[in-house]
Design an enzyme around this catalytic site. Sequence first.
Site, short mmCIF file in Angstrom:
data_model
loop_
_atom_site.label_atom_id
_atom_site.label_comp_id
_atom_site.label_asym_id
_atom_site.label_seq_id
_atom_site.Cartn_x
_atom_site.Cartn_y
_atom_site.Cartn_z
N TYR A 78 42.81 17.25 -16.72
CA TYR A 78 43.09 16.61 -15.44
C TYR A 78 42.64 15.14 -15.45
CZ TYR A 78 44.20 21.13 -13.40
OH TYR A 78 44.78 22.35 -13.12
N LYS A 99 14.03 37.28 -8.31
CA LYS A 99 14.90 36.98 -7.17
C LYS A 99 16.24 36.44 -7.68
CE LYS A 99 12.99 32.33 -6.59
NZ LYS A 99 12.38 31.36 -5.67
#
Length: 370
Positions: free
Chosen positions: A261, A35
């Site tokens: 950042y 899946k």
Amino acid sequence: MARPLVADIDLDALRHNYHLARSLAPRSRAVAVIKADAYGHGAVACARALEAQPAQARPPAFAVACLEEAEVLREGGVHTPIVLLEGIFEAKELAQVEALGLWMAVHSDWQVEALLAHRPARPIPVWLKVDSGMHRLGFSPEEAVGVWQRLAAAPDCASDLQLMSHFATADAVEAGYFRRQLARMQALGERLGAPLCLANSPATLAWPDAHGAWVRPGVMLYGSDPLEVPSEASRRLQPVMTLRSQIIAVRELEEGEPVGYAGRWRAPRRSRIGVVACGYGDGYDRHAVDGTPVLVAGRRTAIAGKVSMDMLTVDLTEIPEATIGSEVVLWGRAANGEVLGVDEVARHCDTISYTLLTGILPRVPRRYSR
């Protein structure tokens, strides 16, 4: 020249892990769970690699979550039986279940009623889902008796009945709740004379008493260890996906200079920083903390600074030979054979391997090897 980030998929490792599951449960049949696009590895390619083995080594069935995933496999030329683990979502899907020759779970009264009203040309193999303690899908053990009897009395609609349940804590060291779930299902199976499909990856690896008629290995097929404490068996798993990139720039920083950042990481000394072509826009987890392990030129180092959309930065100070073009492995196997497990990376991101593997986005090409 193409961007160097790629997800290398080792199909031999996939087959090795499937054979390991079979060897741990030699009296069980092993349905291969593919899946979520085979947990991000490419469902069609993985299914075909497993299906192409000699007859005695092939999975007797694959398992997916929904009809759409099964359709992709059939369109990709996969002929092995496919189990729909969540069954149908609308009654009209039964026509396609029948047309594609699928097997289906039933976990709700409306699904049972839809199946019995459908009257298929050929009976549909049914896996009756029982809620033994997970409390997601399924009938209670008491309800399951009546549902089983109704389905067994309708052989023109339902065939090859199996009892299925899912363990909530098979991965944990503390086994009390797991044993209660197992006891409920074993008692129900004995009462109905029903074959059982209970064992997920952790139970396949660690709990032989749970193996039953079927096991359904999932994440272990892809080399991830689902156990809270690794076992001898789980240490034999091989990584299937290697998320591989390269250094695309190198920076020399003085002590105290920030990277990325918010300047989260500051150089504790004069440092070399490598910029890697991989970021959260590719599916790498932006929550990776400073110190998250990475392999550069086959040697361990760590992320230094926040992950950006297209790039991340790593500390090269102790790897003087690393330069532009050097191999970077975010998880998996480096060219020199060194392995960085996806489970270790996941712990540094405060998540699990499932989210990392299924989170790799389509712009990252999958490259398959045998």
